[in-house]
Design a protein around this motif. Sequence first.
Motif, mmCIF file in Angstrom:
data_model
loop_
_atom_site.group_PDB
_atom_site.id
_atom_site.type_symbol
_atom_site.label_atom_id
_atom_site.label_comp_id
_atom_site.label_asym_id
_atom_site.label_seq_id
_atom_site.Cartn_x
_atom_site.Cartn_y
_atom_site.Cartn_z
ATOM 1 N N UNK A 155 0.757 -1.134 0.115
ATOM 2 C CA UNK A 155 0.044 -0.039 0.102
ATOM 3 C C UNK A 155 0.848 1.242 -0.070
ATOM 4 N N UNK A 156 0.280 2.177 0.301
ATOM 5 C CA UNK A 156 0.970 3.803 0.144
ATOM 6 C C UNK A 156 1.703 3.871 1.236
ATOM 7 N N UNK A 157 3.085 4.541 0.684
ATOM 8 C CA UNK A 157 4.189 4.860 1.495
ATOM 9 C C UNK A 157 5.290 3.572 1.601
ATOM 10 N N UNK A 158 4.858 2.600 0.755
ATOM 11 C CA UNK A 158 5.961 1.533 0.614
ATOM 12 C C UNK A 158 6.350 1.379 -0.921
ATOM 13 N N UNK A 159 7.415 0.693 -1.131
ATOM 14 C CA UNK A 159 7.689 0.356 -2.440
ATOM 15 C C UNK A 159 8.773 -0.918 -2.472
ATOM 16 N N UNK A 160 9.155 -0.952 -3.762
ATOM 17 C CA UNK A 160 10.202 -2.120 -3.848
ATOM 18 C C UNK A 160 11.345 -1.456 -4.782
ATOM 19 N N UNK A 161 12.368 -1.918 -4.701
ATOM 20 C CA UNK A 161 13.555 -1.249 -5.407
ATOM 21 C C UNK A 161 14.802 -2.250 -5.635
ATOM 22 N N UNK A 162 15.146 -2.505 -6.967
ATOM 23 C CA UNK A 162 16.016 -3.340 -7.160
ATOM 24 C C UNK A 162 17.378 -2.429 -7.793
ATOM 25 N N UNK A 163 18.329 -2.756 -7.123
ATOM 26 C CA UNK A 163 19.818 -1.783 -7.691
ATOM 27 C C UNK A 163 20.646 -2.686 -8.531
ATOM 28 N N UNK A 164 20.789 -2.427 -9.693
ATOM 29 C CA UNK A 164 21.667 -3.136 -10.593
ATOM 30 C C UNK A 164 22.922 -2.281 -10.706
ATOM 31 N N UNK A 165 24.172 -2.515 -10.020
ATOM 32 C CA UNK A 165 25.426 -1.842 -9.998
ATOM 33 C C UNK A 165 26.276 -2.522 -11.149
ATOM 34 N N UNK B 34 26.003 -6.688 -10.353
ATOM 35 C CA UNK B 34 25.721 -6.901 -8.914
ATOM 36 C C UNK B 34 24.491 -6.335 -8.486
ATOM 37 N N UNK B 35 23.403 -7.415 -8.199
ATOM 38 C CA UNK B 35 21.940 -7.001 -8.118
ATOM 39 C C UNK B 35 21.615 -6.716 -6.501
ATOM 40 N N UNK B 36 20.965 -6.098 -5.927
ATOM 41 C CA UNK B 36 20.637 -5.843 -4.605
ATOM 42 C C UNK B 36 19.094 -5.313 -4.546
ATOM 43 N N UNK B 37 18.286 -6.247 -4.076
ATOM 44 C CA UNK B 37 16.759 -6.236 -4.232
ATOM 45 C C UNK B 37 16.234 -5.631 -2.713
ATOM 46 N N UNK B 38 15.368 -4.928 -2.589
ATOM 47 C CA UNK B 38 14.602 -4.418 -1.544
ATOM 48 C C UNK B 38 13.103 -4.408 -1.666
ATOM 49 N N UNK B 39 12.424 -5.248 -0.798
ATOM 50 C CA UNK B 39 10.958 -5.725 -1.129
ATOM 51 C C UNK B 39 10.200 -5.095 -0.071
ATOM 52 N N UNK B 40 9.289 -4.422 -0.405
ATOM 53 C CA UNK B 40 8.101 -3.794 0.577
ATOM 54 C C UNK B 40 8.913 -2.842 1.527
ATOM 55 N N UNK B 41 9.733 -2.001 1.390
ATOM 56 C CA UNK B 41 10.126 -1.147 2.320
ATOM 57 C C UNK B 41 9.453 0.148 2.124
ATOM 58 N N UNK B 42 9.534 1.183 3.420
ATOM 59 C CA UNK B 42 9.176 2.292 3.473
ATOM 60 C C UNK B 42 9.897 3.276 2.381
ATOM 61 N N UNK B 43 9.058 4.150 1.719
ATOM 62 C CA UNK B 43 9.757 4.711 0.612
ATOM 63 C C UNK B 43 10.690 5.600 1.451
ATOM 64 N N UNK C 190 7.034 5.161 -6.270
ATOM 65 C CA UNK C 190 8.369 4.914 -6.805
ATOM 66 C C UNK C 190 9.109 5.908 -6.976
ATOM 67 N N UNK C 191 8.697 7.246 -7.386
ATOM 68 C CA UNK C 191 9.496 8.475 -7.545
ATOM 69 C C UNK C 191 10.002 8.826 -6.132
ATOM 70 N N UNK C 192 9.247 8.627 -5.045
ATOM 71 C CA UNK C 192 10.014 9.033 -3.899
ATOM 72 C C UNK C 192 11.138 8.122 -3.207
ATOM 73 N N UNK C 193 10.782 6.925 -3.756
ATOM 74 C CA UNK C 193 11.647 5.929 -3.349
ATOM 75 C C UNK C 193 13.208 6.206 -3.928
ATOM 76 N N UNK C 194 13.295 6.764 -5.081
ATOM 77 C CA UNK C 194 14.465 7.050 -5.757
ATOM 78 C C UNK C 194 14.921 8.448 -5.819
#
Length: 266
Positions: free
Chosen positions: A195-205, A222-231, A258-262
């Motif tokens: 829901x609102x205020x949470x996001x998923x983020x995948x970082x590809x270094x 190098x892939x790092x994944x963050x699932x269902x974390x506060x933005x 998603x915009x807030x997450x990055x």
Amino acid sequence: MAISALILTIIRPYSLKSIDEIQIKVLLMGVYSRVQKKFADAYPLLMHQREGGSFDRFGLEVGPGWYPLVYELFGLVDDMQRVTGKAASISQVKEKFGTLRIYCNLPCESIEQDILETVFEDMSSHTCDFCGSPGRLSDKAGWWATRCDKHRGISDFDEAERLRTKSAEEFLKYERQGVITEGLIYADAKRSEKGQGFACLVLYALPERIDDLYDGLMEKLTVTEYVDRPVDELAKIVEDLKKQGKRIAAVGDGSEDSRKAVGSKW
């Protein structure tokens, strides 16, 4: 394949105001034809498409400072073709809002294509499209361009065309040498099902450099994944990476989270 759209524009009869200007245009036509031949000789499968699209009609619709970037990207695409035995297609190579845009269909996973397109767009935003020196993206009266300090203020048409001719001639000596990608991270953010205020983020270094793609792109990341974390938590992770000197090439799904997450303002 036709020569650059730039040439097609500048040779209109009403624009010929002086002998010097005519001479500049003749020089441009010659050097851009040689540029097209260089690409065609190196990457015949990519440069001899018959789809009737913008790339087939106009070729490289970018400044010569970006030719090495396009040449390197085409080399990586050619690697993919040779490994997979499948053909790639190029729809358009252009400048948009001051950065390089390449619209294509590559023989790889969609995430690999997204990463390549975004990374090369990011590299163009730090490369002067006139000469290829380090530059920065900025706007002047609503017109965006990536220029070095030396060429940022050029406004004289003849001077600009002479510079483009010189840079294009210098590119003719260019050989594929790989691209430096050290410190670049592709960040893919999406809203979370929590829901609102949470996001998923995948970082590809990306690695320090990419010389070829014979082993594929994903093997180099190098892939790092963050699932269902506060933005806010994700935004801090991205901000900390920037403080460490990392360049973040971010994309999202269009959602506010998603915009807030990055840390995007768009």
